[in-house]
Design an enzyme around this catalytic site. Structure first.
Site, mmCIF file in Angstrom:
data_model
loop_
_atom_site.group_PDB
_atom_site.id
_atom_site.type_symbol
_atom_site.label_atom_id
_atom_site.label_comp_id
_atom_site.label_asym_id
_atom_site.label_seq_id
_atom_site.Cartn_x
_atom_site.Cartn_y
_atom_site.Cartn_z
ATOM 1 N N LYS A 177 -10.207 -17.051 -25.046
ATOM 2 C CA LYS A 177 -10.908 -17.598 -26.206
ATOM 3 C C LYS A 177 -10.292 -17.165 -27.524
ATOM 4 O O LYS A 177 -10.567 -17.764 -28.562
ATOM 5 C CB LYS A 177 -12.386 -17.223 -26.144
ATOM 6 C CG LYS A 177 -13.135 -17.888 -24.987
ATOM 7 C CD LYS A 177 -14.609 -17.520 -24.984
ATOM 8 C CE LYS A 177 -15.356 -18.244 -23.869
ATOM 9 N NZ LYS A 177 -15.045 -17.730 -22.521
ATOM 10 N N PHE A 185 -26.098 -18.734 -22.506
ATOM 11 C CA PHE A 185 -27.379 -18.415 -23.132
ATOM 12 C C PHE A 185 -28.489 -18.597 -22.097
ATOM 13 O O PHE A 185 -28.447 -19.510 -21.267
ATOM 14 C CB PHE A 185 -27.641 -19.351 -24.321
ATOM 15 C CG PHE A 185 -26.937 -18.957 -25.591
ATOM 16 C CD1 PHE A 185 -26.157 -17.822 -25.667
ATOM 17 C CD2 PHE A 185 -27.073 -19.731 -26.725
ATOM 18 C CE1 PHE A 185 -25.525 -17.452 -26.843
ATOM 19 C CE2 PHE A 185 -26.441 -19.389 -27.920
ATOM 20 C CZ PHE A 185 -25.670 -18.245 -27.974
ATOM 21 N N HIS A 197 -14.205 -20.999 -28.044
ATOM 22 C CA HIS A 197 -15.225 -21.040 -26.998
ATOM 23 C C HIS A 197 -15.658 -22.490 -26.820
ATOM 24 O O HIS A 197 -16.395 -23.031 -27.645
ATOM 25 C CB HIS A 197 -16.402 -20.153 -27.389
ATOM 26 C CG HIS A 197 -17.389 -19.949 -26.282
ATOM 27 N ND1 HIS A 197 -17.358 -20.654 -25.105
ATOM 28 C CD2 HIS A 197 -18.446 -19.098 -26.170
ATOM 29 C CE1 HIS A 197 -18.340 -20.260 -24.325
ATOM 30 N NE2 HIS A 197 -19.013 -19.312 -24.948
ATOM 31 N N HIS A 219 -15.181 -13.638 -19.755
ATOM 32 C CA HIS A 219 -15.879 -14.558 -20.657
ATOM 33 C C HIS A 219 -15.433 -14.251 -22.083
ATOM 34 O O HIS A 219 -15.235 -15.173 -22.866
ATOM 35 C CB HIS A 219 -17.385 -14.404 -20.485
ATOM 36 C CG HIS A 219 -18.184 -15.464 -21.149
ATOM 37 N ND1 HIS A 219 -18.011 -16.807 -20.899
ATOM 38 C CD2 HIS A 219 -19.177 -15.388 -22.075
ATOM 39 C CE1 HIS A 219 -18.862 -17.514 -21.632
ATOM 40 N NE2 HIS A 219 -19.570 -16.679 -22.364
ATOM 41 N N CYS A 229 -22.909 -21.929 -21.386
ATOM 42 C CA CYS A 229 -21.485 -21.594 -21.256
ATOM 43 C C CYS A 229 -21.090 -21.199 -19.838
ATOM 44 O O CYS A 229 -19.922 -20.920 -19.574
ATOM 45 C CB CYS A 229 -21.128 -20.486 -22.243
ATOM 46 S SG CYS A 229 -21.694 -20.855 -23.911
ATOM 47 N N GLU A 237 -19.961 -7.093 -20.897
ATOM 48 C CA GLU A 237 -19.143 -7.587 -19.787
ATOM 49 C C GLU A 237 -18.208 -6.504 -19.264
ATOM 50 O O GLU A 237 -18.083 -6.310 -18.049
ATOM 51 C CB GLU A 237 -18.337 -8.804 -20.239
ATOM 52 C CG GLU A 237 -17.496 -9.408 -19.128
ATOM 53 C CD GLU A 237 -16.760 -10.663 -19.543
ATOM 54 O OE1 GLU A 237 -16.161 -11.315 -18.664
ATOM 55 O OE2 GLU A 237 -16.782 -11.014 -20.754
#
Length: 409
Positions: free
Chosen positions: A333, A397, A338, A302, A162, A313
């Protein structure tokens, strides 16, 4: 080193297939999340996604070619040429040796994988498509855009889950700064609303299961968030050296001030709870740009709506910026899902729109803000704000972090 500017943008998303449509829909608080209707979801625990709607690739792909190019590739080509048109660029008029393409994908042609696996299982290996490999591998979106533009400069794909789009834009930024190119197309693409992908993410407890209320399933910063909503699409930006843009009289949309990259060095999928990797990436960008934290007025986070991710975050952001109300943050998002490898490019486009309009779209679905998050998340309302610098965060990831520092021209 050359300054790098953004002069064009194009996209495919769950809320519209142009930057203007996407931006207007976000300001109206529309949700692109709905019950999946493109395949049977009866056996799946998760039945919702932010799928691309009303996409028509016929301008660039014949009916025959549409069966030979995955949607992942089609989305990228569509977005790239939309970005070129937006920038007022005829690709054939540019020096091909000084023009390049870096478009990545987190997964690639996911439907191509699954369709051909089913074909193998039901009809045997001889019936697997001869286009299976070129349709599915992650470098082909960049390769096909290069084929169609004739551009022969740096051309490759970045794959960092991502964080893919942000790393792609960062690589294009460096190519221009280092004098390897004058102009680059950069971004990401993914087609991931797919039963196998949904099953995999569901079984690792990453997705929201709010099937009964799709529009409010993605809840960044809300204490009752239960996972992200699968999205898809593509985003491509035109990056140019400032001298090249000025020479052709380009309309400059924003400036890429710096990028920052780091690794969590922690876990295959979970973020570091202390946010140290994110902090390092942000501080790298600020240091490279030569600005202080107080100069940044907005962060497009994010913000996935996962229990661990949002807090980690925001912990990093608070370490860098404090908890001042002068910093506004949001997550896109909540409305577009996402989009994995495309997420960063779509959010970079949104960040540019925010800089241009001095407006931050609402983070919708914040019903009960997590008390561990002390920043202004622009909960449920658009916010007018005066700011010059903005960050767009992207994390993948494997603990791969990349942030873009963008500036109003």
């Amino acid at each position: 080193m050359e300054e790098v500017v953004i002069t064009g943008m194009g996209c495919v998303s769950a809320l519209g297939n142009s930057p203007d449509l996407l931006w207007d829909s976000l300001l109206q608080g529309k949700s692109g999340v709905a019950t999946i209707d493109r395949f049977d979801v009866s056996a799946l625990p998760v039945k919702i996604a932010a799928a691309v709607k009303e996409f028509d690739g016929s301008e660039y792909f014949s009916a025959r070619d549409q069966s030979r190019f995955s949607k992942c590739i089609q989305y990228a080509v569509y977005s790239a040429f939309q970005a070129l048109n937006n920038a007022g660029i005829d690709p054939k008029a540019e020096d091909p040796s000084r023009s390049g393409v870096i478009i990545g994908a987190g997964i690639g042609g996911m439907n191509t994988y699954t369709d051909n696996a089913v074909t193998w299982g039901t009809r045997g290996p001889t019936r697997v498509s001869p286009f299976f490999i070129p349709m599915s591998i992650t470098n082909m979106p960049a390769g096909e855009v290069s084929n169609r533009t004739g551009w022969m400069g740096p051309c490759f794909a970045v794959v960092s889950a991502c964080a893919t789009s942000n790393h792609s834009i960062a690589a294009a930024f460096d190519a221009i700064r280092l004098g390897r190119a004058d102009i680059m197309l950069a971004g990401g693409t993914d087609e991931t609303v797919n039963p196998l992908a949904l099953a995999g993410f569901t079984n690792m407890h990453a997705l929201s299961k709010r099937n009964d209320d799709p529009a409010t399933a993605s809840r960044p910063f809300d204490k009752d968030r239960d996972g992200f909503v699968m999205g898809e699409g593509s985003g491509v930006l035109v990056l140019e050296s400032l001298s090249h843009a000025k020479k052709r009289g380009a309309n400059i949309l924003a400036r890429v001030a710096a990028v920052g990259m780091s690794a969590d060095a922690h876990h295959m999928s979970a973020p570091r709870e202390d946010g140290e990797g994110v902090r390092l990436a942000i501080e790298m960008a600020l240091r490279d740009a030569g600005i202080s934290p107080k100069d940044v007025g907005y962060v497009n986070t994010h913000g996935t709506s996962t229990p661990l991710g949002d807090v980690a975050e925001c912990s990093a952001l608070e370490k860098v910026f404090g908890a001042s109300d002068s910093l506004k943050i949001n997550s896109s998002k909540c409305m577009i899902g996402h989009a994995l490898g495309a997420a960063g490019a779509l959010e970079a486009i949104i960040t540019v729109k925010s800089l241009q309009n001095q407006m931050i779209h609402a983070t919708t679905n914040v019903f009960n803000k997590d008390e561990r998050i002390h920043l202004d998340v622009c909960a449920n309302q658009n916010t007018s704000h005066n700011f010059k610098y903005a960050l767009s965060d992207g994390f993948g990831f494997g603990g791969q972090n990349s942030v873009l520092l963008l500036a109003r021209d």
